[in-house]
Design an enzyme around this catalytic site. Structure first.
Site, mmCIF file in Angstrom:
data_model
loop_
_atom_site.group_PDB
_atom_site.id
_atom_site.type_symbol
_atom_site.label_atom_id
_atom_site.label_comp_id
_atom_site.label_asym_id
_atom_site.label_seq_id
_atom_site.Cartn_x
_atom_site.Cartn_y
_atom_site.Cartn_z
ATOM 1 N N CYS A 2 0.828 -1.205 0.000
ATOM 2 C CA CYS A 2 0.000 0.000 0.000
ATOM 3 C C CYS A 2 0.868 1.263 0.000
ATOM 4 C CB CYS A 2 -0.851 0.005 1.258
ATOM 5 S SG CYS A 2 -1.629 -1.578 1.553
ATOM 6 N N ARG A 27 3.966 0.498 -6.388
ATOM 7 C CA ARG A 27 3.969 -0.448 -5.255
ATOM 8 C C ARG A 27 2.869 -1.490 -5.410
ATOM 9 N NH1 ARG A 27 6.490 2.384 -0.344
ATOM 10 N NH2 ARG A 27 5.490 0.786 0.896
ATOM 11 N N TRP A 74 -3.411 -2.572 -1.137
ATOM 12 C CA TRP A 74 -3.216 -3.910 -1.723
ATOM 13 C C TRP A 74 -3.905 -4.850 -0.749
ATOM 14 C CZ3 TRP A 74 1.244 -7.676 -1.013
ATOM 15 C CH2 TRP A 74 1.266 -8.634 -2.027
ATOM 16 N N ASN A 100 -0.932 0.962 6.527
ATOM 17 C CA ASN A 100 -0.197 -0.125 5.855
ATOM 18 C C ASN A 100 0.105 -1.169 6.912
ATOM 19 O OD1 ASN A 100 -0.161 1.179 3.457
ATOM 20 N ND2 ASN A 100 1.971 1.822 3.514
ATOM 21 N N GLY A 101 -0.038 -2.448 6.563
ATOM 22 C CA GLY A 101 0.304 -3.510 7.499
ATOM 23 C C GLY A 101 -0.920 -4.357 7.827
ATOM 24 N N GLU A 486 17.578 -16.200 -12.035
ATOM 25 C CA GLU A 486 17.131 -14.812 -12.169
ATOM 26 C C GLU A 486 16.484 -14.580 -13.526
ATOM 27 O OE1 GLU A 486 16.395 -12.403 -10.563
ATOM 28 O OE2 GLU A 486 16.450 -10.685 -11.937
ATOM 29 N N LYS A 490 12.637 -13.248 -14.047
ATOM 30 C CA LYS A 490 12.281 -12.065 -14.851
ATOM 31 C C LYS A 490 11.176 -12.418 -15.834
ATOM 32 C CE LYS A 490 13.558 -9.113 -13.018
ATOM 33 N NZ LYS A 490 13.932 -9.707 -11.809
ATOM 34 N N GLU A 493 7.706 -13.378 -13.983
ATOM 35 C CA GLU A 493 6.981 -12.359 -13.197
ATOM 36 C C GLU A 493 6.407 -11.244 -14.058
ATOM 37 O OE1 GLU A 493 9.107 -9.971 -10.325
ATOM 38 O OE2 GLU A 493 10.982 -10.209 -11.384
ATOM 39 N N HIS A 509 19.541 -35.513 -14.243
ATOM 40 C CA HIS A 509 18.927 -36.219 -13.102
ATOM 41 C C HIS A 509 17.419 -36.066 -13.106
ATOM 42 C CE1 HIS A 509 22.928 -36.957 -11.587
ATOM 43 N NE2 HIS A 509 23.207 -35.681 -11.779
ATOM 44 N N LYS A 608 6.006 -4.003 -5.362
ATOM 45 C CA LYS A 608 7.426 -3.672 -5.426
ATOM 46 C C LYS A 608 8.113 -3.995 -4.113
ATOM 47 C CE LYS A 608 11.220 -2.130 -7.152
ATOM 48 N NZ LYS A 608 11.934 -2.988 -8.113
#
Ligand code: AGP
Length: 613
Positions: A2, A27, A74, A100-101, A486, A490, A493, A509, A608
């Protein structure tokens, strides 16, 4: 996560808040709202959806006034809807809150209040805060004291901002734990409050960061900071170097593309002032590292999440190879649950762009609890991770707005390379010639990155060929094995394609059963100590009909006959190759997602900064 924006001063708060929330859009959120005080009344506009929906509400039913608070939410408790959007108003209609939280004990608090006759209008935990504040005001307390009592009752991590129509000359805010920051921007005859710096940079660069368990009473010309038990605090005033222009897209379509191309500058900046090429020395003064402390270390745990964790995987190679210190990469969300072996010879090194990732902060606190030295590599100046560390390395990349991290991935690769050299030097485990060579190689980075960025047209062609795939494998070995992870992250996401990074040696394997003509395989095969192994990996993938896209070093004649496509990187010292080889993968993911018409900067379901556990 948020976003919060507050304003108190002579100007109309509405445009200031709406513009501030826009700067926090990255965010991630699913509803938005604003509350102002005018003529002793609180006016609220809020709804599910994006900020353009809120702006439409304000346009159709105008409000203006000061002070004011705004929020982008959010959803954690309660679906995205008008009734669950912040701000939330108490039943008296006189107090309003944004938050927020998560109020972890909101159910029991709500039950208690409901048993005393308080009606709740939303499904959110946040509404409990404002109803509790009014409950305390009913005993005769003013806003600040009623809020203080409330802050002591709620459990969990919070950023909270409150207004009262009966006390329109002040805003009360607080930070409890690690639910994102609370920043107070200091203006001339006006003050600002936000959950993150970009929201206030248009107005001021002088800021105060609230520490955990601190609150502030903010008027248009004063800021009083105190602990939750009322002890006055004399806060440090920081001056932020960023300007809001640098947080704009410039000539790029998306922040992510801009930030990929900013890596020449950001890597130059992360080196700035830290490399003495003449003496072959590294300087990291904010780490507060002495020779005796360096010699006292017998274990380093790197703790991080997501992309930052993959940067830490590379760091493990560098620290062990150069500084000869046992080093492990630990996923932030797991570290505190395995009772790690830590003592005063242990360093816990957190890597975090936001410096507010709850799981990473929790891992740091586990380290602190067991007596470790805490270091952090962070981008957000004044973030919690930075403030609780014994020493830190600032990434110095400037604001990273795109949710998918790029420049805040390559910067810590170089920061850890420099850290490893410094540790080796202080511990006396590196000879002068080697140290000079490793330091001198750093000079190459900006040019190497600039050259690989020039391959973007070739990357776009391959992105076009791959834009409709449903699966993709990324394979790497050695120091570039983390880059396979990584590169896959990328792609998944921002394009929502299922992609998997894998240690190339592990394919035989089991996972090699996945390979057929529908499975593109991206093989990282630069000229490094594992090059020949990767050649055979490419052959194995081709033998099973896989489509192979190789990332190879210019001049390598072995690979073109084997691979379907080749993306080239310039000759790079292998310990620095992760920072170079990742760039074609960043561009590939970006262009595939852009070709798919997706929201590259704000991918679905992502935020974010993940400040909830
Ligand atoms: C990476 O592209 C994602 N945005 C995510 O994995 C991110 O790296 C992770 O959440 C850690 O964030 P931090 O660096 O702010 O701690």
């Amino acid at each position: 996560m948020c976003g919060i924006v507050g304003y108190i001063g002579p100007r109309d708060a509405v445009p200031i808040i709406l513009n501030g929330l826009k700067r926090l859009e990255y965010r991630g959120y699913d509803s938005a709202g604003i509350a102002i005080i005018k003529g002793g009344e609180i006016k609220i506009r809020r709804d599910a959806g994006k900020l353009n929906r809120l702006a439409e509400l304000v346009h159709n039913s105008p409000i203006s006034g000061t002070p004011g608070i705004g929020h982008t939410r959010w959803a954690t408790h309660g679906v995205p809807s008008a009734r669950n959007a912040h701000p939330h108003l108490g039943n008296s209609g006189k107090v309003v809150v944004v938050h927020n939280g998560i109020v972890e004990n909101f159910l029991e608090l709500r039950d208690e209040l409901m048993s005393e006759g308080t009606d709740f209008k939303s499904d959110t935990d946040t509404e409990t805060i404002v109803q509790l504040v009014e409950h305390h005001q009913a005993t005769g307390l003013l806003l600040a004291d009623a809020a203080r009592n409330t802050f002591k009752q709620i459990q969990g991590a919070h950023g909270i901002v409150l207004l009262s129509a009966d006390e329109p000359d002040r805003i009360v805010c607080a930070r409890i734990g690690n639910a994102g920051g609370v920043v107070i921007g200091l203006g001339e005859g006006e003050n600002f409050i936000a959950s993150d710096i970009p929201a206030i940079l248009d107005h001021t660069r002088k800021v105060i960061f609230l520490e955990s368990h601190q609150m502030a009473i903010v008027t248009s010309d004063s800021v009083r900071v105190e602990t939750l038990d009322g002890t006055p605090v004399n806060p440090q005033v920081h001056t932020i170097a960023w300007n809001s222009v640098s947080a704009e897209k410039g000539e790029y379509r998306h922040f992510m593309q801009k930030e990929i191309h900013e890596q020449v500058r950001s890597l130059t900046d992360t080196l700035a002032g830290r490399v003495d090429f003449k003496a072959g020395k590294i300087r990291l003064p904010e780490l507060n590292l002495t020779p005796e402390l360096a010699r006292n270390i017998n274990k380093i745990y790197i703790v991080a999440c997501g992309t930052a964790a993959y940067a830490g995987m590379v760091g493990k190679y560098l620290v062990e190879k150069i500084a000869r210190i046992p080093c492990e990469l630990e996923i932030g969300s797991e570290f505190r649950y395995r009772d790690p072996i830590i003592d005063s010879h242990t360093v816990v090194l957190a890597i975090s762009q936001s410096g507010e990732t709850a799981d990473t902060l929790a891992a740091m606190e586990e380290g602190r609890r067991k007596g470790a030295t805490l270091w952090s590599i962070v981008n957000a100046i004044g973030s919690q991770a930075m403030r609780i560390s014994d020493g830190f390395i600032a990434m110095q990349t400037g604001p990273e707005i795109g949710v998918a991290s790029t420049k805040a991935f390559t910067a810590p690769l170089i920061d850890q390379y420099m850290l490893a050299i410094l540790l080796a030097d202080l511990r006396g485990v590196i000879d002068t010639k080697t140290r000079f060579q490793l330091v001198s190689d750093l000079r190459l980075i900006p040019d190497l990155v600039s050259r690989v960025l020039n391959s973007e047209p070739e990357v776009e062609k391959i992105a076009y060929a791959l834009k409709d795939i449903r699966d993709c494998l990324y394979l790497g070995r050695g120091i570039n094995m983390p880059i396979a992870y990584e590169g896959a992250l990328k792609l998944k996401e921002i394009s929502y394609i299922h992609a998997e990074g894998y240690p190339a040696g592990e394919m035989k394997h089991g996972p090699i059963a996945l390979i057929d003509e529908n499975m593109p395989v991206i093989c990282l095969a630069p000229k490094d100590p594992w090059h020949d192994k990767m050649i055979s990996q490419i052959q194995q993938a081709k033998a099973r009909g896989g489509i192979v896209i190789a990332i190879a070093t210019e001049g390598d004649e072995l690979i073109p006959p084997l691979a379907d496509h080749v993306l080239w990187i310039p000759e790079t010292p292998w310990m620095l190759s992760p920072a170079v080889i990742v760039i074609p993968l960043q561009m590939l993911a970006y262009h595939i997602a852009a070709l798919r018409g997706l929201d590259v900067d704000q991918p679905r379901n992502l935020a974010k900064s993940v400040t909830v556990e």
